[in-house]
Design a protein around this motif. Structure first.
Motif, mmCIF file in Angstrom:
data_model
loop_
_atom_site.group_PDB
_atom_site.id
_atom_site.type_symbol
_atom_site.label_atom_id
_atom_site.label_comp_id
_atom_site.label_asym_id
_atom_site.label_seq_id
_atom_site.Cartn_x
_atom_site.Cartn_y
_atom_site.Cartn_z
ATOM 1 N N GLY A 106 0.789 -1.229 0.000
ATOM 2 C CA GLY A 106 0.000 0.000 0.000
ATOM 3 C C GLY A 106 0.814 1.268 0.000
ATOM 4 O O GLY A 106 0.412 2.275 -0.610
ATOM 5 N N ARG A 107 1.980 1.254 0.650
ATOM 6 C CA ARG A 107 2.775 2.477 0.812
ATOM 7 C C ARG A 107 4.011 2.538 -0.093
ATOM 8 O O ARG A 107 4.539 3.631 -0.314
ATOM 9 N N VAL A 108 4.477 1.389 -0.600
ATOM 10 C CA VAL A 108 5.711 1.379 -1.391
ATOM 11 C C VAL A 108 5.481 0.938 -2.834
ATOM 12 O O VAL A 108 5.903 1.618 -3.781
ATOM 13 N N VAL A 109 4.802 -0.196 -3.013
ATOM 14 C CA VAL A 109 4.681 -0.780 -4.353
ATOM 15 C C VAL A 109 3.653 -0.052 -5.213
ATOM 16 O O VAL A 109 3.986 0.473 -6.293
ATOM 17 N N TYR A 110 2.402 -0.007 -4.775
ATOM 18 C CA TYR A 110 1.347 0.562 -5.623
ATOM 19 C C TYR A 110 1.522 2.047 -5.944
ATOM 20 O O TYR A 110 1.187 2.475 -7.059
#
Length: 458
Positions: A251-255
């Motif tokens: 939620g915070r790094v990949v997307y």
């Protein structure tokens, strides 16, 4: 005015008949159509209202949240059947010991629910351990349900950022947030709820013991699993850690780094769905890991997966029915009067949101149902009001989640009834303590959170 009367009447009837045990699946559409009839008379077009408003909202809710309900139920079933949930509870209880029995029970429940195990599985897994600890410490067993409620129905359900419980997932759709929305606000609220609840229950336990109350009659029918028959704590906790860590990374790094322009042809955008996708993938990973780590402990992996999936159906259908009812109410001309009254309570979006979510959660006896009805009808207005006031949408998310965990646990709430049944207690025995830790303290905490949110704490 007849339309407004119809809205109020059907809300009262919904609460009354739900408390009497009537099926929400049948009750919700009947009351929704009654409200439409009282509002529009012969122009109500009842069949169209049923198929095109009620069922449309029902289907949209199931589409958005069924994977989370289903995967959460499967994960809970596998954690239960493998003994992993009990192993975690045993490990925490052993760490704290009988001297801190209350804290051991609360933290055991908190670890399991924060990791995504369903509230019902937690009650079954923790109760035998709680009964043993409380009996050894001579704590009246009427305090077992409120101890489990404090660890399961409060801060881990609505406050702690990242919790995979549905009450933290629903606001993501409306505010474009993720499960870790407003982390400082959430952690602050969790500390207040947890500490206040433990202090209150410890005080009540001390008063009861000073009055000569002991544990009471031993629960001879409790089946306690020997510790040597359980999986190791170290491996049991891994799937729970994976849910929380993977959810955060996705939620915070990949997307945020992914180009989501392709989603335009699906009629959505990445911000609207990435929070839900992160949670789905995290739960899938936890399910697979639980199977891998405990594969020799299952009589039949397929049977347990099937049972977990089937167990999710009543919950999602009941909640979707409540949401369908809410959407019919929201489509009525009379609801404009009700909506304006709700928005007129305060020009502050956080106060208005907290009141509407709390009241509807109380009436429906469902945190997720009440919040869904409120946000479906009013989230756009709250976003507009928040933008004008300079309030971060993350704060709207956290306040909505916190508010859903207040009046939802009134006596007719299904989780309360189930918890008391599992523990062999009655409302008369334990509900006043449950009421304080899961209604009064969370509502007071919401007030503190609203103040902090207005001060810019995110």
């Amino acid at each position: 005015m007849l339309g407004v009367f119809g809205v109020i009447l059907t809300l009262i009837l919904l609460m009354y008949f739900a408390y009497k045990g009537a099926s929400i699946i049948i009750l919700a559409p009947i009351l929704a159509l009654l409200a439409a009839l009282l509002s529009a008379g012969l122009d109500a077009h009842l069949m169209a209202t049923y198929t095109e408003v009620f069922m449309q909202a029902f289907a949209n809710y199931a589409k958005s949240y069924f994977p989370i309900f289903m995967l959460g139920a499967i994960f809970g079933k596998l954690m239960d059947e493998s003994g992993a949930a009990k192993a975690i509870a045993h490990g925490v209880a052993e760490k704290f010991g009988k001297e801190r029995a209350l804290l051991a029970v609360v933290i055991s429940c908190a670890v399991l629910t924060y990791g995504g195990v369903s509230l019902f599985v937690v009650a079954f897994a923790v109760f035998p351990i709680a009964a043993s600890l409380f009996e050894q410490s001579n704590i009246p067993k009427k305090f077992i349900p409120p101890a489990i409620a404090l660890g399961s129905f409060t801060f881990t359900m609505t406050a702690l950022p990242g919790t995979p419980q549905i009450q933290n997932a629903i606001p993501m759709k409306y505010f474009g947030t993720d499960a870790y929305a407003a982390p400082i606000l959430g952690i602050s609220a969790a500390i207040i709820m947890g500490v206040a609840g433990v202090v209150y229950l410890n005080r009540e336990i001390k008063k009861a013991q000073e009055a000569g109350e002991g544990y009471g009659k031993a629960n001879e029918d409790i089946a306690v699993t020997a510790e040597e028959d359980l999986p190791p704590f170290s491996t049991s906790i891994i799937p729970i850690i994976v849910v929380l860590v993977l959810n955060y990374i996705l939620g915070r790094v990949v997307y945020p780094k992914i180009d989501g322009s392709y989603l335009e042809k699906f009629g959505t955008d990445l911000q609207s769905v990435s929070g839900t996708w992160s949670l789905i993938i995290s739960l899938i990973a936890a399910v697979l890991l639980t199977i891998l780590l405990n594969r020799k402990r299952f009589d039949s992996i397929l049977k347990n997966v099937n049972t977990g999936a089937a167990n999710s159906l009543p919950t999602i259908i009941n909640t979707a029915s409540v949401v369908g009812y809410g959407n019919v109410i929201g489509s009525l001309a009379a609801f404009e009067i009700v909506k304006n009254a709700i928005l007129g309570v305060s020009s502050n979006p956080l106060i208005s949101e907290a009141i509407s979510v709390n009241v509807l959660a109380g009436i429906t006896g469902s945190a997720s149902g009440g919040m869904s009805i409120s946000l479906e009808a009013l989230s756009e207005q709250y976003l507009t009001m928040a933008a004008q006031a300079g309030i971060n949408p993350q704060v709207l998310h956290r306040i909505a989640s916190l508010a859903s965990g207040g009046l939802d646990t009134l006596p007719h709430n299904g989780a309360v009834v189930s918890l008391l049944t599992v523990c062999g207690m009655t409302h008369k025995d334990s509900y006043k303590y449950i009421f304080i830790v899961s209604v009064v303290i969370p509502m007071l905490t919401s007030i503190v959170a609203i103040i902090l949110g207005n001060l810019g704490v995110v």
